[in-house]
Design a protein around this motif. Structure first.
Motif, PDB file in Angstrom:
ATOM      1  N   UNK A  44     -22.173 -10.453 -10.776  1.00 56.74           N
ATOM      2  CA  UNK A  44     -21.793 -10.425  -9.191  1.00 56.74           C
ATOM      3  C   UNK A  44     -20.559  -9.581  -9.549  1.00 56.74           C
ATOM      4  N   UNK A  45     -20.469  -8.473  -8.507  1.00 57.82           N
ATOM      5  CA  UNK A  45     -19.212  -7.732  -8.574  1.00 57.82           C
ATOM      6  C   UNK A  45     -19.466  -6.861  -6.987  1.00 57.82           C
ATOM      7  N   UNK A  46     -18.264  -6.210  -6.880  1.00 56.45           N
ATOM      8  CA  UNK A  46     -18.419  -5.201  -5.629  1.00 56.45           C
ATOM      9  C   UNK A  46     -17.306  -4.102  -6.232  1.00 56.45           C
ATOM     10  N   UNK A  47     -17.706  -2.839  -5.636  1.00 52.13           N
ATOM     11  CA  UNK A  47     -17.149  -1.582  -6.113  1.00 52.13           C
ATOM     12  C   UNK A  47     -17.581  -0.456  -5.358  1.00 52.13           C
ATOM     13  N   UNK A  48     -16.941   0.591  -5.479  1.00 47.93           N
ATOM     14  CA  UNK A  48     -17.406   2.053  -4.865  1.00 47.93           C
ATOM     15  C   UNK A  48     -17.985   3.039  -5.812  1.00 47.93           C
ATOM     16  N   UNK A  49     -19.046   3.441  -5.591  1.00 55.42           N
ATOM     17  CA  UNK A  49     -19.503   4.383  -6.513  1.00 55.42           C
ATOM     18  C   UNK A  49     -18.542   5.619  -6.741  1.00 55.42           C
ATOM     19  N   UNK A  50     -18.269   5.915  -7.995  1.00 56.17           N
ATOM     20  CA  UNK A  50     -17.504   7.177  -8.041  1.00 56.17           C
ATOM     21  C   UNK A  50     -18.098   8.340  -8.133  1.00 56.17           C
ATOM     22  N   UNK A  51     -17.321   9.533  -7.967  1.00 58.29           N
ATOM     23  CA  UNK A  51     -18.013  10.787  -8.139  1.00 58.29           C
ATOM     24  C   UNK A  51     -18.605  10.939  -9.357  1.00 58.29           C
ATOM     25  N   UNK A  52     -19.727  11.841  -9.355  1.00 55.94           N
ATOM     26  CA  UNK A  52     -20.447  11.915 -10.536  1.00 55.94           C
ATOM     27  C   UNK A  52     -21.544  10.848 -11.132  1.00 55.94           C
ATOM     28  N   UNK A  53     -21.690   9.565 -10.233  1.00 57.73           N
ATOM     29  CA  UNK A  53     -22.473   8.322 -10.862  1.00 57.73           C
ATOM     30  C   UNK A  53     -23.281   8.040  -9.488  1.00 57.73           C
ATOM     31  N   UNK A  54     -24.233   7.286  -9.816  1.00 57.60           N
ATOM     32  CA  UNK A  54     -25.491   6.840  -8.752  1.00 57.60           C
ATOM     33  C   UNK A  54     -25.751   5.581  -9.175  1.00 57.60           C
ATOM     34  N   UNK A  55     -26.025   4.710  -8.143  1.00 56.76           N
ATOM     35  CA  UNK A  55     -26.406   3.142  -8.461  1.00 56.76           C
ATOM     36  C   UNK A  55     -28.144   3.370  -8.258  1.00 56.76           C
ATOM     37  N   UNK A  62     -38.740  -7.439 -11.137  1.00 59.70           N
ATOM     38  CA  UNK A  62     -38.234  -7.584 -12.447  1.00 59.70           C
ATOM     39  C   UNK A  62     -37.929  -6.116 -13.289  1.00 59.70           C
ATOM     40  N   UNK A  63     -37.251  -5.552 -12.480  1.00 64.21           N
ATOM     41  CA  UNK A  63     -36.808  -4.332 -13.123  1.00 64.21           C
ATOM     42  C   UNK A  63     -35.428  -4.249 -13.551  1.00 64.21           C
ATOM     43  N   UNK A  64     -34.930  -4.020 -14.982  1.00 65.63           N
ATOM     44  CA  UNK A  64     -33.511  -3.754 -15.071  1.00 65.63           C
ATOM     45  C   UNK A  64     -33.181  -2.459 -14.678  1.00 65.63           C
ATOM     46  N   UNK A  65     -32.103  -2.561 -13.846  1.00 67.99           N
ATOM     47  CA  UNK A  65     -31.718  -1.464 -13.216  1.00 67.99           C
ATOM     48  C   UNK A  65     -30.066  -1.497 -13.171  1.00 67.99           C
ATOM     49  N   UNK A  66     -29.474  -0.695 -12.051  1.00 70.28           N
ATOM     50  CA  UNK A  66     -27.952  -0.753 -12.181  1.00 70.28           C
ATOM     51  C   UNK A  66     -27.231  -2.362 -11.939  1.00 70.28           C
ATOM     52  N   UNK A  67     -27.972  -3.141 -11.493  1.00 70.37           N
ATOM     53  CA  UNK A  67     -27.615  -4.591 -11.279  1.00 70.37           C
ATOM     54  C   UNK A  67     -27.207  -4.893 -12.441  1.00 70.37           C
ATOM     55  N   UNK A  68     -27.724  -4.773 -13.636  1.00 70.77           N
ATOM     56  CA  UNK A  68     -27.590  -5.139 -14.928  1.00 70.77           C
ATOM     57  C   UNK A  68     -26.775  -4.265 -15.715  1.00 70.77           C
ATOM     58  N   UNK A  69     -27.210  -3.065 -15.845  1.00 70.27           N
ATOM     59  CA  UNK A  69     -26.842  -2.063 -16.824  1.00 70.27           C
ATOM     60  C   UNK A  69     -25.637  -1.184 -16.384  1.00 70.27           C
ATOM     61  N   UNK A  70     -25.507  -1.125 -15.117  1.00 68.56           N
ATOM     62  CA  UNK A  70     -24.493  -0.488 -14.459  1.00 68.56           C
ATOM     63  C   UNK A  70     -24.986   0.851 -14.127  1.00 68.56           C
ATOM     64  N   UNK A  72     -25.352   5.022 -13.281  1.00 65.65           N
ATOM     65  CA  UNK A  72     -26.069   5.895 -13.877  1.00 65.65           C
ATOM     66  C   UNK A  72     -25.339   7.475 -13.819  1.00 65.65           C
ATOM     67  N   UNK A  73     -25.176   7.913 -14.866  1.00 65.91           N
ATOM     68  CA  UNK A  73     -24.158   9.184 -14.818  1.00 65.91           C
ATOM     69  C   UNK A  73     -24.899  10.352 -14.424  1.00 65.91           C
ATOM     70  N   UNK A  74     -24.347  11.226 -13.712  1.00 66.05           N
ATOM     71  CA  UNK A  74     -25.305  12.551 -13.269  1.00 66.05           C
ATOM     72  C   UNK A  74     -25.946  13.214 -14.123  1.00 66.05           C
ATOM     73  N   UNK A  75     -25.582  13.423 -15.302  1.00 64.56           N
ATOM     74  CA  UNK A  75     -26.137  14.148 -16.506  1.00 64.56           C
ATOM     75  C   UNK A  75     -27.326  13.247 -16.848  1.00 64.56           C
ATOM     76  N   UNK A  76     -27.320  11.945 -16.683  1.00 61.32           N
ATOM     77  CA  UNK A  76     -28.569  11.045 -17.060  1.00 61.32           C
ATOM     78  C   UNK A  76     -29.579  11.218 -16.346  1.00 61.32           C
ATOM     79  N   UNK A  77     -29.624  11.977 -15.119  1.00 67.98           N
ATOM     80  CA  UNK A  77     -30.698  12.030 -14.276  1.00 67.98           C
ATOM     81  C   UNK A  77     -31.437  13.298 -14.601  1.00 67.98           C
ATOM     82  N   UNK A  78     -32.770  13.348 -15.167  1.00 71.92           N
ATOM     83  CA  UNK A  78     -33.559  14.112 -15.510  1.00 71.92           C
ATOM     84  C   UNK A  78     -34.454  14.637 -14.908  1.00 71.92           C
TER      85      UNK A  78
END
Length: 85
Positions: A44-55, A62-70, A72-78
């Protein structure tokens, strides 16, 4: 494949019951917390997505996603995914 639902500047709120982006529900529950050996409250947390990142979230509960691992940096989007058929 994850769907990018939180863009820079968006407000994310994660609770054990739901995840919202700018007060719109994008996912429910934290079903995989136990598989990670943690109570759902640990994510549980709340935040604003910073520049260069995505949720990102998956379509399946049953998906491991940003709720769990945080974020995604822009350069990780392929690439982009398209539905076939």
């Amino acid at each position: 494949v994850k769907i990018l639902v939180g863009l820079p500047g968006d407000r994310i709120e994660i609770t054990p019951d739901r995840t919202t982006v700018n007060d719109v529900v994008v996912a429910t529950g934290l079903d995989l917390a136990e598989r990670l050996g943690q109570p759902s409250e640990a994510f549980a947390r709340s935040f604003v997505v910073p520049e260069g990142h995505y949720f990102g979230v998956g379509k399946s509960p049953n998906s491991f996603d940003s709720r769990y691992f945080g974020l995604i940096e822009q350069d990780q989007v392929i690439g982009k995914a398209w539905r076939l058929g």
